[in-house]
Design an enzyme around this catalytic site. Structure first.
Site, PDB file in Angstrom:
ATOM      1  N   THR A 299       0.911  -1.176  -0.141  1.00 38.08           N
ATOM      2  CA  THR A 299       0.081   0.040  -0.067  1.00 38.08           C
ATOM      3  C   THR A 299       0.821   1.393  -0.153  1.00 38.08           C
ATOM      4  OG1 THR A 299      -1.824  -1.369   1.303  1.00 38.08           O
ATOM      5  CG2 THR A 299      -1.707   0.976   1.333  1.00 38.08           C
ATOM      6  N   GLN A 302       2.426   1.897  -3.409  1.00 37.81           N
ATOM      7  CA  GLN A 302       1.338   2.373  -4.336  1.00 37.81           C
ATOM      8  C   GLN A 302       0.995   3.857  -3.968  1.00 37.81           C
ATOM      9  OE1 GLN A 302      -0.394   1.493  -7.035  1.00 37.81           O
ATOM     10  NE2 GLN A 302      -1.774   3.135  -7.080  1.00 37.81           N
ATOM     11  N   GLU A 303       1.393   4.447  -3.008  1.00 35.22           N
ATOM     12  CA  GLU A 303       1.095   5.667  -2.573  1.00 35.22           C
ATOM     13  C   GLU A 303       2.135   6.706  -2.890  1.00 35.22           C
ATOM     14  OE1 GLU A 303      -1.570   7.203  -1.337  1.00 35.22           O
ATOM     15  OE2 GLU A 303      -3.181   5.642  -0.425  1.00 35.22           O
ATOM     16  N   SER A 304       3.227   6.068  -2.429  1.00 38.10           N
ATOM     17  CA  SER A 304       4.576   6.995  -2.533  1.00 38.10           C
ATOM     18  C   SER A 304       5.625   6.611  -3.186  1.00 38.10           C
ATOM     19  CB  SER A 304       4.769   7.516  -1.118  1.00 38.10           C
ATOM     20  OG  SER A 304       5.256   6.210  -0.281  1.00 38.10           O
ATOM     21  N   TYR A 429      -6.209   0.982  -8.015  1.00 40.13           N
ATOM     22  CA  TYR A 429      -5.493   1.217  -6.901  1.00 40.13           C
ATOM     23  C   TYR A 429      -5.291  -0.147  -6.095  1.00 40.13           C
ATOM     24  CZ  TYR A 429      -4.519   2.983  -2.112  1.00 40.13           C
ATOM     25  OH  TYR A 429      -3.840   3.135  -0.931  1.00 40.13           O
TER      26      TYR A 429
END
Length: 475
Positions: A299, A302-304, A429
């Site tokens: 996660t 995927q975010e940063s 996502y």
């Protein structure tokens, strides 16, 4: 002499008058079976066992079929397809469930069950080599597994392409041949489209070439004789599972999230695992709570992309890309501190899991929670209600996933409580995180197997290590 003949005649007559007593053998009916013996092959989409349990499309269907028959399941993996065939002919197994395709050769030898899903047969080559544009002009031979459906395909192709040649490998499975392609050890192999999609997450050098056969059914094999009852039961079971949506669910579970492939992204992720993840792994493990730390790490990527200074135009910041209100909610003062960010992101994701309705199965709750992390729990609840209004299951991720993009259309979102949302983005996502997670698990398994190979003797320590080999959890 006459007297002797008279005596013999009398004896014969007396014997003829006696009732003939035939001693009948007592036949014992064969015992009722207590288990369903299923022959299979190892493979992530077929059957895989680990410390976290067994999984695979064929395994899950076999498990359901055994429950339908009220029998215990005995899943028996074999080394190759030829051994599977022999075991079925000898009655050592009842059925073969091993991701095998429907071919004329198999129809001649066995009875075939109904289709579970369909695959394309793809010529596979390595990134950086010339694109194969014609089956007759390949720069090397094709290598396939002995007794695979690919042999039938090549045999058929050879009729119109007499120069076509190939090798057969009995002691290597399809995944091993794909590994050899990625390593540059062989130039070409053939793979089912599902297997190629799954393995490209770990071996991005694999390239999709010519499609040699389209939409080939994947089926189970039954013995050619004395299998009427089992076939009848299998057909009845298949109709029930198809109507209930089980086949659609398993297709989404094992194949849907791997269909999209991005070579650059996959290579970048594998490099980041080596270069960036070691710095944060202990923190992911510390704060993950009940979540598999690799899901939390996926996660964050995927975010940063594991960049602690990441910032979006909308103001979310840090490794877990927290909004300012969310950071305050979870007690985080500095969003740019990667360790605080991981702690806050883990706390927030766990809270999403806790707030989901109890009707959502445990195996699928994470995907709903991740969608909520991305677009908000309210929008996900809108999508669940929309799915229900369309006759779909609001607690099945495959169904909610199909309607999430509708939240971008005015026709639908104007009737929802929370309005417009980028539902399509939420679907991508979650799919991306699932792929990143699968890759992290695969790399962990490879590292464990490498350690095991260094130990020449079987010990209690290696046995314990084997039990820890894990695999991607599936919805």
């Amino acid at each position: 002499m006459k007297r002797l003949l008279l005596v013999l005649c009398c004896i014969t007559l007396l014997a003829a008058c006696q009732k003939v007593v035939v001693e009948q053998e007592k036949t014992t009916p064969p015992p009722e079976p207590t288990e369903l013996k299923v022959g299979t092959l190892y493979g992530p989409q077929i059957y895989f066992t680990s410390g976290q349990g067994d999984s695979g499309y064929d395994f899950e269907m076999a498990q359901r079929f055994a429950e339908y028959l009220e029998l215990d399941l005995n899943m028996k993996p074999f080394a190759n397809i030829s051994d599977l065939y022999t075991a079925l002919r000898k009655g050592e197994i009842d059925i073969i469930a091993a991701g095998l395709a429907d071919t004329p050769a198999r129809r001649e030898q066995f009875r075939l069950g109904p289709p579970l899903y369909r695959v394309n047969q793809i010529l596979v080559y390595r990134q950086g080599t010339p694109i194969p544009k014609n089956i007759n002009h390949l720069k090397g031979e094709i290598t396939v597994t002995t007794d695979s459906s690919f042999v039938d395909t090549l045999t058929e192709l050879q009729k119109s392409n007499p120069d076509l040649v190939w090798n057969q490998e009995k002691d290597k499975d399809a995944e091993e041949l794909l590994t050899m392609i990625a390593a540059g050890e062989i130039p070409y192999t053939i793979a089912d489209s599902t297997s190629l999609d799954i393995n490209r997450r770990f071996m991005p050098e694999l390239r999709e070439g010519l499609v040699l056969k389209r939409k080939q059914p994947v089926v189970w094999l039954l013995p050619a004789t004395n299998s009427d009852k089992l076939m009848s039961e299998l057909l009845a079971f298949w109709h029930i599972e198809k109507r209930s949506g089980t086949l659609a669910h398993l297709n989404e579970k094992y194949f849907a999230h791997v269909e999209r492939f991005d070579y650059v992204d996959t290579r970048a992720f594998i490099r980041a695992i080596d270069n960036k993840l070691p710095k944060y792994q202990a923190t992911f493990e510390k704060y993950a709570g009940d979540i598999d730390w690799r899901k939390l790490a996926a996660t964050a990527y995927q975010e940063s992309h594991w960049n602690p200074n990441a910032r979006s135009p909308t103001g979310v910041r840090g490794l877990m890309m927290l909004t300012l209100p969310t950071a305050k909610q979870v007690g985080i003062k500095n969003r740019l501190d990667p360790y605080q960010s991981i702690k806050g992101g883990a706390k927030y994701l766990n809270s999403m899991l806790e707030r989901l309705p109890a009707s959502i199965p445990e195996s699928q709750r994470m995907w709903f929670a991740l969608a909520s992390y991305n677009i908000g729990l309210g929008h996900v609840e809108d999508a669940r209600k929309l799915a229900q209004s369309q006759g779909l299951n609001p607690s099945a991720w495959r169904d909610v996933k199909s309607v999430l993009p509708l939240l971008q259309k005015r026709k639908y979102y104007k009737k929802t409580r929370y309005g417009y949302a980028r539902g399509n983005e939420a679907v991508h996502y979650v799919d991306n995180i699932r792929r990143y997670y699968d890759t992290l698990v695969w790399i962990d398994n490879q590292n464990i197997l490498l350690e095991l190979k260094k130990k020449p003797l079987q010990t209690a320590e290696t046995t314990e290590a084997k039990s820890e080999v894990s695999q991607p959890e599936q919805p």
